[in-house]
Design a protein around this motif. Structure first.
Motif, PDB file in Angstrom:
ATOM      1  N   ASN A 199      41.835  33.082  38.535  1.00  0.00           N
ATOM      2  CA  ASN A 199      41.587  33.713  40.080  1.00  0.00           C
ATOM      3  C   ASN A 199      42.664  34.737  40.157  1.00  0.00           C
ATOM      4  O   ASN A 199      43.745  34.817  39.931  1.00  0.00           O
ATOM      5  N   GLY A 200      42.101  35.560  41.064  1.00  0.00           N
ATOM      6  CA  GLY A 200      43.151  36.698  41.642  1.00  0.00           C
ATOM      7  C   GLY A 200      43.362  38.144  40.485  1.00  0.00           C
ATOM      8  O   GLY A 200      44.133  38.723  40.775  1.00  0.00           O
ATOM      9  N   SER A 202      41.862  40.794  39.859  1.00  0.00           N
ATOM     10  CA  SER A 202      41.399  42.076  40.476  1.00  0.00           C
ATOM     11  C   SER A 202      42.775  42.638  40.847  1.00  0.00           C
ATOM     12  O   SER A 202      43.376  43.705  40.871  1.00  0.00           O
ATOM     13  N   LEU A 203      43.525  41.577  41.650  1.00  0.00           N
ATOM     14  CA  LEU A 203      45.083  41.820  42.075  1.00  0.00           C
ATOM     15  C   LEU A 203      45.933  41.954  40.829  1.00  0.00           C
ATOM     16  O   LEU A 203      46.655  43.008  40.921  1.00  0.00           O
ATOM     17  N   GLY A 259      40.588  30.154  43.662  1.00  0.00           N
ATOM     18  CA  GLY A 259      40.975  31.355  44.676  1.00  0.00           C
ATOM     19  C   GLY A 259      41.045  30.822  46.168  1.00  0.00           C
ATOM     20  O   GLY A 259      40.297  29.795  46.449  1.00  0.00           O
ATOM     21  N   GLY A 260      41.965  31.254  47.027  1.00  0.00           N
ATOM     22  CA  GLY A 260      42.325  30.752  48.356  1.00  0.00           C
ATOM     23  C   GLY A 260      43.559  29.831  48.148  1.00  0.00           C
ATOM     24  O   GLY A 260      44.058  29.542  49.322  1.00  0.00           O
ATOM     25  N   GLU A 302      50.814  36.204  50.813  1.00  0.00           N
ATOM     26  CA  GLU A 302      49.448  36.934  50.309  1.00  0.00           C
ATOM     27  C   GLU A 302      49.437  36.027  48.911  1.00  0.00           C
ATOM     28  O   GLU A 302      48.268  35.727  48.222  1.00  0.00           O
ATOM     29  N   ARG A 305      47.858  32.856  49.258  1.00  0.00           N
ATOM     30  CA  ARG A 305      46.573  32.743  49.580  1.00  0.00           C
ATOM     31  C   ARG A 305      45.447  33.261  48.389  1.00  0.00           C
ATOM     32  O   ARG A 305      44.408  32.752  48.324  1.00  0.00           O
ATOM     33  N   VAL A 306      46.451  33.737  47.343  1.00  0.00           N
ATOM     34  CA  VAL A 306      45.386  34.335  46.355  1.00  0.00           C
ATOM     35  C   VAL A 306      45.347  33.481  45.191  1.00  0.00           C
ATOM     36  O   VAL A 306      44.495  33.361  44.226  1.00  0.00           O
ATOM     37  N   PHE A 307      46.700  33.138  44.619  1.00  0.00           N
ATOM     38  CA  PHE A 307      47.214  32.347  43.551  1.00  0.00           C
ATOM     39  C   PHE A 307      47.445  30.834  43.666  1.00  0.00           C
ATOM     40  O   PHE A 307      47.750  30.425  44.797  1.00  0.00           O
TER      41      PHE A 307
END
Length: 359
Positions: A199-200, A202-203, A259-260, A302, A305-307
């Motif tokens: 997840n994540g 794209s970042l 994700g989240g 952040e 929230r992403v990883f």
């Protein structure tokens, strides 16, 4: 040419191969992956690859009054890194992990798995490498690879690009579904992740671009590995240790941290009137997350929230059984940490992080 004229057909006539689809390559791939599928056979498996559908015998798998649980997922833009790095054997493990980890948190034993592989022009060696990873993931999860679909679609994908999707079915006895009896006073046990998981990305890819590093450069956070190798570490599969906990009656609930992050996933297994208090610093945060935060200028909120930030799974257990659970998980090879507790709350379930994780 006026509107009444038609283009002439090629002298030899059109063929599917000339249109970009190689049936022989597809057949060659099926033959190449049949031994991989056979290596995942388990109780309940029926038949092999090549049929129009796959069969599975729940009675032979040992179930009396089963409820089926299904999950489907992909690997996201982690595939872009795999394609650019030329490392294809690990994303298959990711694909299985993203599905079966979602089954076990509901008390389900993964039974079988199917994959979907789509590409513009089939490279048999590349596809076989991907499927070898899928088979490895299935072996780790104890489920059978019973079939799938290979789609060669010229014009939809370009160069060596491909896409993956997975689908898995599990089962639990009707009275053994999770979560169960979750409430204030229960303890949270976190299981270490193997890295970013799936997840994540794209970042992650934006951070790589900002860092100026190539995937072949040494990873600043993983000595001895290239950046591509380190970031492509496959998602950890938690099925067997959690299934053992569940069968021992020690597991009340579990949340797959995807994700989240913690704030987005842990509340999904908490009932109304219950909140989670998580103690920052109670688990080690892998160096990859510090690198991502610093190289990308990503704020801690952040990142959380992403990883997964080091925790791929969180278990909810009774306080009186927390030490037994920790011992059980450690003995099974998991790095597990007591990270917090559940408390009474008003309104919707939420996660409160006490302190900072120090990125």
């Amino acid at each position: 040419m006026n509107s009444s004229e038609k283009p002439e057909a090629p002298a030899q006539g059109l063929t599917y191969a000339a249109a970009g689809v190689d049936i022989e390559a597809g057949d060659a791939l099926v033959e190449r992956i049949k031994p991989l599928a056979r290596s995942t056979n388990r109780a309940g498996s029926m038949g092999g690859l090549g049929g129009f559908g796959a069969l599975f015998d729940l009675k032979a798998a040992g179930f009396t009054d089963p409820v089926l649980i299904s999950s489907t997922d992909g690997v996201g833009t982690k595939l872009r890194l795999a394609i650019e790095a030329g490392i294809h054997g690990k994303v298959g493990i990711d694909l299985v992990a993203m599905c079966v980890n979602d089954l076990i948190v509901q008390g389900g034993e993964p039974l079988f798995f199917l994959d979907y592989f789509a590409t513009g022009k089939l490279d048999v060696a590349q596809a076989a490498e991907v499927v070898s990873g899928i088979a490895e993931g299935c072996r780790q999860a104890g489920c059978a690879l019973v079939g799938g679909e290979t789609a060669e679609m010229p014009g939809m994908y370009h160069g060596g690009d491909y896409d993956l999707a997975g689908f898995s079915v599990g089962a639990a006895e009707r009275g053994a579904l999770l979560p169960r009896d979750v409430g204030p006073g229960d303890v949270l046990i976190g299981l270490a992740s193997s890295g970013v998981h799936s997840n994540g990305f794209s970042l992650v890819r934006r951070v790589i671009a900002a860092s100026g590093l190539a995937l072949t450069d040494p990873a600043p956070f993983a000595p001895g590995l290239s950046l591509g190798e380190a970031l492509l570490a496959p998602t950890r599969i938690y099925v067997k240790p959690l299934l053992a906990l569940h069968r021992a009656g020690l597991l009340k609930a579990a949340a797959h941290i995807t994700g989240g992050g913690l704030p987005g996933n842990l509340p999904r297994v908490l009932p109304e009137g219950v909140a989670a208090e998580v103690e920052a610093g109670s688990w080690p945060v892998p160096a990859v997350f510090s690198w991502l935060a610093k190289a990308g200028g990503v704020a801690e909120a952040e990142m959380l929230r992403v990883f997964n930030c080091g925790l791929g799974m969180v278990c909810v257990v009774a306080a009186a059984e927390a030490e037994a659970v920790l011992s059980h998980l450690t003995a099974s090879g998991e790095a597990a940490f007591r990270i917090g507790r559940l408390v009474p709350a008003t309104g919707e379930a939420e996660v409160t992080l006490q302190g900072t994780i120090g990125l």
